[in-house]
Design a protein around this motif. Structure first.
Motif, PDB file in Angstrom:
ATOM      1  N   ALA A  16       0.834  -1.209   0.000  1.00  0.00           N
ATOM      2  CA  ALA A  16       0.000   0.000   0.000  1.00  0.00           C
ATOM      3  C   ALA A  16       0.865   1.252   0.000  1.00  0.00           C
ATOM      4  O   ALA A  16       0.541   2.236  -0.688  1.00  0.00           O
ATOM      5  N   ALA A  17       1.981   1.234   0.726  1.00  0.00           N
ATOM      6  CA  ALA A  17       2.874   2.393   0.754  1.00  0.00           C
ATOM      7  C   ALA A  17       3.501   2.631  -0.615  1.00  0.00           C
ATOM      8  O   ALA A  17       3.626   3.778  -1.058  1.00  0.00           O
ATOM      9  N   VAL A  18       3.891   1.570  -1.295  1.00  0.00           N
ATOM     10  CA  VAL A  18       4.481   1.712  -2.628  1.00  0.00           C
ATOM     11  C   VAL A  18       3.446   2.254  -3.608  1.00  0.00           C
ATOM     12  O   VAL A  18       3.729   3.177  -4.378  1.00  0.00           O
ATOM     13  N   ILE A  19       2.249   1.715  -3.576  1.00  0.00           N
ATOM     14  CA  ILE A  19       1.184   2.170  -4.478  1.00  0.00           C
ATOM     15  C   ILE A  19       0.834   3.626  -4.193  1.00  0.00           C
ATOM     16  O   ILE A  19       0.673   4.429  -5.117  1.00  0.00           O
ATOM     17  N   ARG A  20       0.760   3.994  -2.923  1.00  0.00           N
ATOM     18  CA  ARG A  20       0.443   5.387  -2.560  1.00  0.00           C
ATOM     19  C   ARG A  20       1.536   6.332  -3.040  1.00  0.00           C
ATOM     20  O   ARG A  20       1.250   7.418  -3.558  1.00  0.00           O
ATOM     21  N   GLY A  21       2.790   5.929  -2.892  1.00  0.00           N
ATOM     22  CA  GLY A  21       3.901   6.763  -3.347  1.00  0.00           C
ATOM     23  C   GLY A  21       3.888   6.961  -4.849  1.00  0.00           C
ATOM     24  O   GLY A  21       4.114   8.063  -5.347  1.00  0.00           O
ATOM     25  N   GLU A  22       3.614   5.887  -5.590  1.00  0.00           N
ATOM     26  CA  GLU A  22       3.538   5.998  -7.046  1.00  0.00           C
ATOM     27  C   GLU A  22       2.363   6.879  -7.463  1.00  0.00           C
ATOM     28  O   GLU A  22       2.477   7.663  -8.402  1.00  0.00           O
ATOM     29  N   TYR A  23       1.237   6.762  -6.769  1.00  0.00           N
ATOM     30  CA  TYR A  23       0.070   7.588  -7.082  1.00  0.00           C
ATOM     31  C   TYR A  23       0.373   9.062  -6.852  1.00  0.00           C
ATOM     32  O   TYR A  23       0.057   9.912  -7.683  1.00  0.00           O
ATOM     33  N   LYS A  24       1.021   9.367  -5.723  1.00  0.00           N
ATOM     34  CA  LYS A  24       1.343  10.760  -5.420  1.00  0.00           C
ATOM     35  C   LYS A  24       2.347  11.314  -6.422  1.00  0.00           C
ATOM     36  O   LYS A  24       2.236  12.462  -6.851  1.00  0.00           O
ATOM     37  N   LYS A  25       3.330  10.504  -6.810  1.00  0.00           N
ATOM     38  CA  LYS A  25       4.319  10.956  -7.787  1.00  0.00           C
ATOM     39  C   LYS A  25       3.646  11.225  -9.133  1.00  0.00           C
ATOM     40  O   LYS A  25       3.914  12.232  -9.777  1.00  0.00           O
ATOM     41  N   ARG A  26       2.760  10.356  -9.529  1.00  0.00           N
ATOM     42  CA  ARG A  26       2.061  10.505 -10.808  1.00  0.00           C
ATOM     43  C   ARG A  26       1.147  11.731 -10.777  1.00  0.00           C
ATOM     44  O   ARG A  26       1.049  12.474 -11.741  1.00  0.00           O
ATOM     45  N   LYS A  27       0.474  11.941  -9.642  1.00  0.00           N
ATOM     46  CA  LYS A  27      -0.431  13.079  -9.504  1.00  0.00           C
ATOM     47  C   LYS A  27       0.325  14.401  -9.557  1.00  0.00           C
ATOM     48  O   LYS A  27      -0.195  15.396 -10.051  1.00  0.00           O
ATOM     49  N   ASN A  28       1.571  14.419  -9.076  1.00  0.00           N
ATOM     50  CA  ASN A  28       2.385  15.625  -9.086  1.00  0.00           C
ATOM     51  C   ASN A  28       3.145  15.804 -10.394  1.00  0.00           C
ATOM     52  O   ASN A  28       4.027  16.649 -10.484  1.00  0.00           O
TER      53      ASN A  28
END
Length: 49
Positions: A16-28
């Motif tokens: 979940a932490a990896v997926i959240r980090g990738e989502y935040k990076k993609r969103k930014n």
């Protein structure tokens, strides 16, 4: 039995932490692959206009 549950919870939390980090990076505006986009054939998919 309890050890299996604890280990499974730790693995799920890490995923979940990896997926959240990738989502935040993609969103930014970041790219999911981590490489440069200058010569990438898929840059249109990552950076839709």
């Amino acid at each position: 039995m309890i050890a299996t549950i604890i280990i499974s919870a730790l693995i799920a939390a890490a995923a979940a932490a990896v997926i959240r980090g990738e989502y935040k990076k993609r969103k930014n505006g970041g790219c999911g692959c981590g490489c440069g986009c200058a010569s990438c054939a898929m840059s249109e998919e990552c950076h839709k206009k």
